[in-house]
Structure formats: C-alpha cells, structure tokens
Design a protein around this motif. Structure first.
Motif, short mmCIF file in Angstrom:
data_model
loop_
_atom_site.label_atom_id
_atom_site.label_comp_id
_atom_site.label_asym_id
_atom_site.label_seq_id
_atom_site.Cartn_x
_atom_site.Cartn_y
_atom_site.Cartn_z
N THR A 131 0.83 -1.21 0.00
CA THR A 131 0.00 0.00 0.00
C THR A 131 0.86 1.25 0.00
O THR A 131 0.43 2.31 -0.46
CB THR A 131 -0.92 0.01 1.23
N ASP A 132 2.07 1.16 0.56
CA ASP A 132 3.03 2.26 0.53
C ASP A 132 4.40 1.66 0.78
O ASP A 132 4.57 0.44 0.80
CB ASP A 132 2.67 3.34 1.57
N VAL A 133 5.40 2.52 1.01
CA VAL A 133 6.77 2.04 1.16
C VAL A 133 6.93 1.18 2.42
O VAL A 133 7.59 0.14 2.40
CB VAL A 133 7.76 3.22 1.22
N ALA A 134 6.32 1.60 3.55
CA ALA A 134 6.77 1.03 4.80
C ALA A 134 5.70 0.65 5.82
O ALA A 134 5.91 -0.27 6.60
CB ALA A 134 7.74 2.02 5.48
N SER A 135 4.58 1.34 5.88
CA SER A 135 3.73 1.24 7.07
C SER A 135 3.27 -0.18 7.40
O SER A 135 3.42 -0.63 8.55
CB SER A 135 2.52 2.18 6.94
N ASN A 136 2.74 -0.90 6.43
CA ASN A 136 2.27 -2.25 6.73
C ASN A 136 3.41 -3.24 6.91
O ASN A 136 3.29 -4.20 7.67
CB ASN A 136 1.33 -2.73 5.61
N ARG A 137 4.52 -3.01 6.24
CA ARG A 137 5.70 -3.86 6.46
C ARG A 137 6.24 -3.67 7.88
O ARG A 137 6.68 -4.64 8.51
CB ARG A 137 6.78 -3.53 5.43
N LEU A 138 6.21 -2.43 8.36
CA LEU A 138 6.67 -2.19 9.73
C LEU A 138 5.72 -2.83 10.74
O LEU A 138 6.15 -3.32 11.79
CB LEU A 138 6.78 -0.68 9.98
N VAL B 120 13.83 -9.06 11.66
CA VAL B 120 15.02 -8.39 11.12
C VAL B 120 15.02 -8.43 9.60
O VAL B 120 15.35 -7.44 8.93
CB VAL B 120 16.31 -9.02 11.69
N ARG B 121 14.62 -9.58 9.03
CA ARG B 121 14.59 -9.68 7.56
C ARG B 121 13.58 -8.69 6.96
O ARG B 121 13.86 -8.06 5.94
CB ARG B 121 14.24 -11.11 7.15
N VAL B 122 12.43 -8.56 7.60
CA VAL B 122 11.44 -7.60 7.11
C VAL B 122 11.97 -6.18 7.23
O VAL B 122 11.82 -5.36 6.32
CB VAL B 122 10.12 -7.75 7.90
N LEU B 123 12.62 -5.87 8.36
CA LEU B 123 13.15 -4.52 8.57
C LEU B 123 14.26 -4.18 7.59
O LEU B 123 14.36 -3.03 7.13
CB LEU B 123 13.66 -4.39 10.01
N GLU B 124 15.08 -5.16 7.25
CA GLU B 124 16.12 -4.92 6.25
C GLU B 124 15.51 -4.63 4.89
O GLU B 124 15.99 -3.78 4.13
CB GLU B 124 17.06 -6.13 6.17
N ASP B 125 14.40 -5.33 4.58
CA ASP B 125 13.69 -5.07 3.33
C ASP B 125 13.14 -3.64 3.31
O ASP B 125 13.23 -2.93 2.30
CB ASP B 125 12.57 -6.09 3.16
N VAL B 126 12.57 -3.21 4.44
CA VAL B 126 12.03 -1.85 4.53
C VAL B 126 13.15 -0.83 4.38
O VAL B 126 13.01 0.18 3.68
CB VAL B 126 11.30 -1.64 5.87
N ARG B 127 14.29 -1.10 5.03
CA ARG B 127 15.41 -0.15 4.95
C ARG B 127 15.88 0.02 3.51
O ARG B 127 16.20 1.13 3.07
CB ARG B 127 16.57 -0.65 5.81
N ARG B 128 15.91 -1.07 2.74
CA ARG B 128 16.32 -0.98 1.33
C ARG B 128 15.32 -0.17 0.51
O ARG B 128 15.69 0.60 -0.38
CB ARG B 128 16.47 -2.39 0.74
#
Length: 708
Positions: free
Chosen positions: A490-497, A513-521
């Motif tokens: 839906t956007d860059v980060a909110s639901n992934r976070l 951690v794997r999800v957060l690394e994906d968000v950081r990229r």
C-alpha cells in the motif's frame, strides 16, 4: 480577423511554454485521474459514516485546466441522496424527504424555491418543525438555502473546533479550508426544461457533438444553495447547476482548446485583476470558451492558431461587455455579469480588452505567472527539452499522488476511529465495512478505489486476528501471515513495519530483522512521509520544489519506485502486536482536562499510537538487534534514529516529532542512561502539548528509577 504574421510563431512558442510549465497532455490526464479517484474515496467514506452522498470534484483541478502558478481552488460538491427533488406532484415518493421545485413569474431565471412536502402523504408541510425551513407569506414552508449554509457553518465550529473567522462563504460554498470550495447540493434526476431548451438550440451544430447532447439529456443536474442578488427570496433560493454536463464538455476539449482556456485564465488573473479586481472568474472564461468553440470551425483548433483563437475569445468578451451581458451557455436568461461585474467595471474592462485586441495581445508578454511572459520574450523558440519537461510532469504527478494518498490516509483514520468507537464489536464493524466496500466495488466508477480500500481494511482485520492470537497465547496461523504479505504494497513502509512489529512481539526476531532490512532498502532518502491530520502544521509541505527534490537522484527510475510512507498507527485492538513503549502513546493524557483540549481531528488518532515510519523503522531495528545480541548493529540503529530525528533537512517529514523523541528516550532508558532518557522525554514535552503527550508517563517512571 486578419492574423499578424508573427502570430503563428507566437502560438507555437506558447504551446511549447505551456507544455514546459506542466500543462501537457500527460499532466492533464493525471489531474483528471487523481481527482476522479479522490471523489470516489470521499463517497465510500461518506457511506460508511452513515451518510448517503454522491461526491464530485469539479473545476480546474479535476479538469486538468490549471498550472502551478494559477493556484486553482479545489471544488468539491456533495449531493444528498436522501432527498427526493420533485419537479411535479407525480414525482412524490413515500418515506422520502420530498422537496417540490417552485417557480413563478417573479422567480429570476436559473432560480427555484424548494417547498417541503410530507413523507407520508403527497401534501405540503404546513408547520415549521425544522430549523432549516422558513414560511413564505403565502403559506408555503420552504427549505432555506441560507439556513443550510448556516447549519454547515455551525457544524464546522462545534464539531471541528474551528473559529468562525476561518470559515469563508463563496456563493454556494461553505468551507474552513482556504483553497477549498465545499458545496452542498441536491441532485435532480428528471430532465429540466432549461437543459432540454439548450439541447434543442445546439442540434445540428458541430459542437457540442450529438453524443455529448445525448449524454447531457440523461445527466442529473444539481440544486445548489445560491440566490439571485436582486431577488426578494435570495436567502431561500436554489440555483440549478449543470456541473456534470459542463464536465463532459470540458473533457471533450482537445489540447489546443485546453491550452486556450488556460491562457484565458492566466490573462484573467494576471491582467484583468489589475483593472477590475477579481470579479471575472474562471467560469466567465469557461463560458467564453464554450461560445468560441461553438462558433469556430474544428479545423482551426490547432496549436499554431492558438493566439488567434485567444483573440476570438476576447472578441466575444468585448461584445458581451458592449452589450452588458454574458449569457450562461446552457441556461437561458441568465446574465453572468449580474451580481458579479458592475456597470463601471464592465466599462473599464471593455476599454482594456479593446486595447489588448488592437495591440495584438502584446500584454500577454507581461504575464509573470509561471514566468509565462519571460519565456515568451525569449529571442527564439527555446524549448525546455524532453528531460526537463518530464521532470516538471513528474513532480506535478508526485504532488497529485501525495494529495491522493493523503486523502486515503485521512479516510482510513476516520473509518478506523468510527469503527473502534462504535458500540458494536470491532470485528463486527470491520466485517460489515468490508461487505459495504465490496458492494461499492461492483460500481464501475468506484471499483479501483474500493478494492484498494479493501486492501487497507484487510490489513486491520488481519492484525486484529494476530493480536488476539498473541493475547491468548495461541500459535500463529501461517496462512494468516501469508495472506498479509499480499497487502504490504500500500506504501513504502507502514504495513511492512506492522508485520515486523508482529514478528518481534511474537518472538520471531530473525524474521522481523529480515522484514526490517527489506524496509530499509526500500526506504530511500527521497521517500515523503504522509500524515492525514498534521499535514497542515508543516509549512511548504505541498511546495512543488519538495517534489522536485524527491526526483533528484532517482531520474533513472522515474516514478517506478514507491515515494510515500504513511504514518504507522497501532489501535488498542492491536496492542499485543505493539512494542511496549508505544502502548504509552495510547494513553497520552494524564488528566481529563487534557482529553477535553483535543480538537476534532486529534480525537480521531490520539487514543492510538501513531508514529512516523522512518523513526519506527530504526526503533524496531534497535529492539530486534538487541534481542539477537548484535550490539554493533543495535548501536548503528540508535545512531540512525538520532540522525533522522535531528536532521534539519528532514523537517518536512517530521509529523510526530514528540513520539519519535519518546522512542529515542526509551532507547537510552534501555541503555541505562537515565539522564539522557529524561532529557529526550523533557524535549518531547517542550515541543508538543504537555497535557496530551505520553512523555508525562515516561518522565515519572524515569524519575522513580533515578530516585531508586
């Protein structure tokens, strides 16, 4: 009219200049798509709020007939479907709020009175039982246009906690937003004689086309609360407004016609305003365009004739000023100068327009809006070049996308607030809402927006299920997690976070951690934060330069990357998926007086935890790396959190600064550095309302820890 030799070169140059400043075909289409999408969002939201409105965006923004320098208002019309507008007694409906359209020999053209008719029997209402009604001397009970506007004004003051000074009326509009015109309306489904008369008049002409006239015959008109300035009943009168027909006509324009209309508005704003103030409106310009297209052969509507076409429009204006009359294009008998342009102003403008035509539009070279004049005065045709033109197009596209996602964010926060504050269970509410929105998806006009809304709501539904799993100590159903993955974009980060938070809270730290690394990229430096309710507190948030900067360094990717990140919101029903420090945000106040100080918008999110996405990313990294014992990465996450909070170049993306400071304070608290923790909590209190700030609780806790 004989065309000067240099008009062809000027016309070509003007066509190029307009494309350079963002009035090209792609941008026109993008504006139309964005505002049609936004009106669907507003309609879906109104239906969930228990209202039955049909929502529309009309005017320059939705037509695509504007430029950044014109700073056109946003025109919004909400048509109330709960009323049955009767043309005659045969249209009466039982159980409906029936209003009969009245017109007599004394009613001005384009005006109607609305008589209240009973809902149980086709008889007139005889007593005043409604604050919105008035009684005529002859006994009819009328639904008052002015009373409706007073009611809306009162609602804004009482429910939105706004000041009366911030509310402005403009014709039928009542709004507390300076660049918005909000118009209440009723729709008339039965054909009006005024429309049929216009259709008959236009038969056999090259424009409007036969197809357009056939569509106009079945298109509803609207009644808007606006009286004639010279009428005895101007406070009670309603004016028919054929907005949908006008929209169809505008959408039939080719690009030369669109650019001709834009230049007319530039002339109106930059030149006419100096002579007569702002009495000439965009609607006057639009009417001139309608008459000019009707009277000009289609073979002339090409870019190299642009200046002569503008001259033709001004000649029609000159003739209208000579006669003291600019007739409404559709509704016969209406003079658009009445109540708008005085006789003195008409004479002054006539002198200027005549001079302008005689001088072959030389004054167009002095227009400074969007630097039109200086661009035209260039010694040769200097084109901006395709790369620069694409950049202008893309930054306007980003601004339009921002408006769209911001409205989407605001709508979702409002829906979730209503859902959580209802007497029924949240699960029942969201199931009902999903069913209603799915029903909206069967409407072709609203399908795309409804399906996107379903995606957002499904995330809320899934998170509540997962939170309940954690609450009762149940093992996660892996299928729920898999389904959640389909709603992350839906956007860059909110639901992934949120997914990372769920994984962290459930002990799946490696996965978090794997999800957060994906968000950081994904979270590149040009991502813009979107906050539905604090967007107005940051200056320049809609400045085009902001969106230009978002494109810098990403030219190879264009607009293929995601550019926006919603604030992340955790509701009370998601508390078992929420990091402990953010639970305090759900209890920001320490006194009942603090709650009472909240304005309408704040009430919608202050009982939830809401934080900007980038600080939450680094905070969750700090927690996760700490849980894995990776001390170096944990310290890097802490430094990144500090950097994004205190980076002055990132101010425009800091909506929840006090919450970010609270997260930073909590990190130092976990480091055992209570002095720094107390410092950041105190800074949080100093930057935002102390009575509605979770830092109050943090300060008390840290002081207890320091004192032992």
């Amino acid at each position: 009219m004989e065309m000067p030799e240099y008009f062809t070169e000027w016309s070509i140059r003007m066509t190029e200049v307009l494309a350079d400043i963002g009035a090209g075909k792609d941008t026109v289409i993008e504006r139309r798509r964005t505002f049609l999408r936004m009106e669907c969002m507003a309609e879906i939201a109104s239906k969930y709020n228990g209202q039955d409105f049909e929502c529309f965006h009309f005017g320059s923004q939705s037509e695509g007939t504007t430029t950044p320098g014109l700073e056109s208002d946003i025109d919004f019309l909400a048509s109330d479907n709960t009323a049955n507008i009767m043309k005659d007694w045969g249209h009466w409906k039982a159980g409906m709020r029936n209003l009969l359209m009245l017109k007599d020999d004394f009613t001005p053209p384009q005006q109607y009175l609305l008589q209240k008719i009973r809902s149980d029997t086709p008889e007139p209402v005889t007593s005043l039982r409604c604050d919105l009604a008035v009684k005529k001397d002859s006994g009819e009970v009328l639904y008052s246009a002015d009373r409706i506007k007073e009611y809306i004004e009162k609602f804004i003051i009482e429910n939105l906690n706004d000041n009366r000074e911030n509310i402005h009326r403009n014709g039928p509009s009542v709004s507390n937003k300076p660049n918005w015109d909000n118009v209440p309306a009723f729709h008339v489904c039965k054909p009006l004689p005024e429309i049929q008369q216009w259709i008959d008049r236009c038969r056999g002409r090259h424009w409007p086309s036969v197809q357009l006239l056939d569509a106009a015959r079945v298109a509803p008109c609207f009644l808007v609360p606006a009286g004639h300035p010279d009428s005895d009943y101007k406070r009670e009168e309603w004016r028919p407004s054929p907005n949908l027909i006008e929209r169809m006509m505008m959408f039939s324009f080719n690009m030369t016609q669109i650019k001709c209309y834009i230049i007319l508005k530039l002339i109106k704003k930059a030149l006419f305003t100096k002579i007569v103030g702002d009495v000439i409106t965009s609607f006057h310009c639009k009417t001139l365009m309608f008459y000019t297209i009707e009277r000009t052969h289609p073979s002339l509507w090409f870019g190299h004739n642009l200046l002569i076409l503008i001259s033709n429009c001004l000649c029609i204006l000159r003739k209208s000023l000579l006669l003291g009359r600019l007739p409404h294009y559709i509704i016969h008998g209406v003079n658009l100068f009445d109540g708008k342009v005085s006789k003195m102003q008409q004479r002054r403008l006539l002198v200027y327009v005549d001079s302008m035509i005689r001088s072959n539009l030389q004054d167009v070279l002095t227009i400074d809006i969007d630097k039109i004049g200086s661009r035209l005065r260039a010694c040769s045709i200097v084109q901006a070049g395709e790369k620069r033109r694409v950049c202008v197009r893309d930054r306007i596209s980003l601004l339009l996308n921002f408006e769209s996602v911001n409205l989407c964010s605001k709508m979702l926060v409002a829906i979730k607030y209503k859902m959580h504050s209802s007497n029924t269970t949240v699960q029942q509410n969201i199931t009902c809402l999903l069913r209603n929105v799915f029903y909206c998806s069967t409407n072709v006009r609203m399908k795309t927006v409804a399906l996107e809304c379903i995606k957002h709501l499904y995330v809320v539904h899934t998170l509540m299920q997962l939170s309940n799993c954690l609450r009762f100590g149940n093992v996660f159903d892996i299928n729920i997690i898999r389904r959640l993955k389909h709603t992350l974009n839906t956007d860059v980060a909110s639901n992934r976070l949120k997914l990372a938070s769920i994984l962290y809270c459930s002990g799946h730290i490696h996965a978090a951690v794997r999800v957060l690394e994906d968000v950081r990229r994904r979270f590149h430096s040009k991502v813009k934060a979107v906050c539905s309710y604090r967007v107005l507190v940051i200056d320049g948030v809609r400045d085009l330069n902001v969106f230009n900067n978002m494109l810098t360094g990403n030219s190879d990717n264009g607009l293929s990357e995601e550019h926006f990140a919603f604030c992340v919101q955790f509701s009370r029903q998601e508390s078992y998926c929420t990091p402990v420090a953010l639970l305090f945000e759900m209890n920001r106040n320490i006194t009942e007086e603090g709650v009472a100080q909240r304005h309408f918008a704040a009430k919608r999110w202050m009982d939830s935890a809401e934080v900007d996405a980038r600080p939450l990313l680094h905070y969750l990294q700090y927690l996760s790396y700490g849980g894995l014992g990776e001390r170096h990465k944990q310290q890097c996450a802490l430094l990144a959190l500090k950097s994004c909070i205190f980076d002055t170049s990132n101010t425009i993306n800091r909506y929840h600064f006090e919450t970010a400071m609270n997260l930073l304070g909590h990190c130092h608290e976990m480091e055992g550095d209570y002095t720094k923790a107390l410092h950041f909590y105190s800074e949080s209190l100093s930057c935002y309302n102390t009575s509605n700030n979770a830092a109050n609780w943090h300060v008390r806790r840290v002081l207890r820890l320091i004192s032992g």
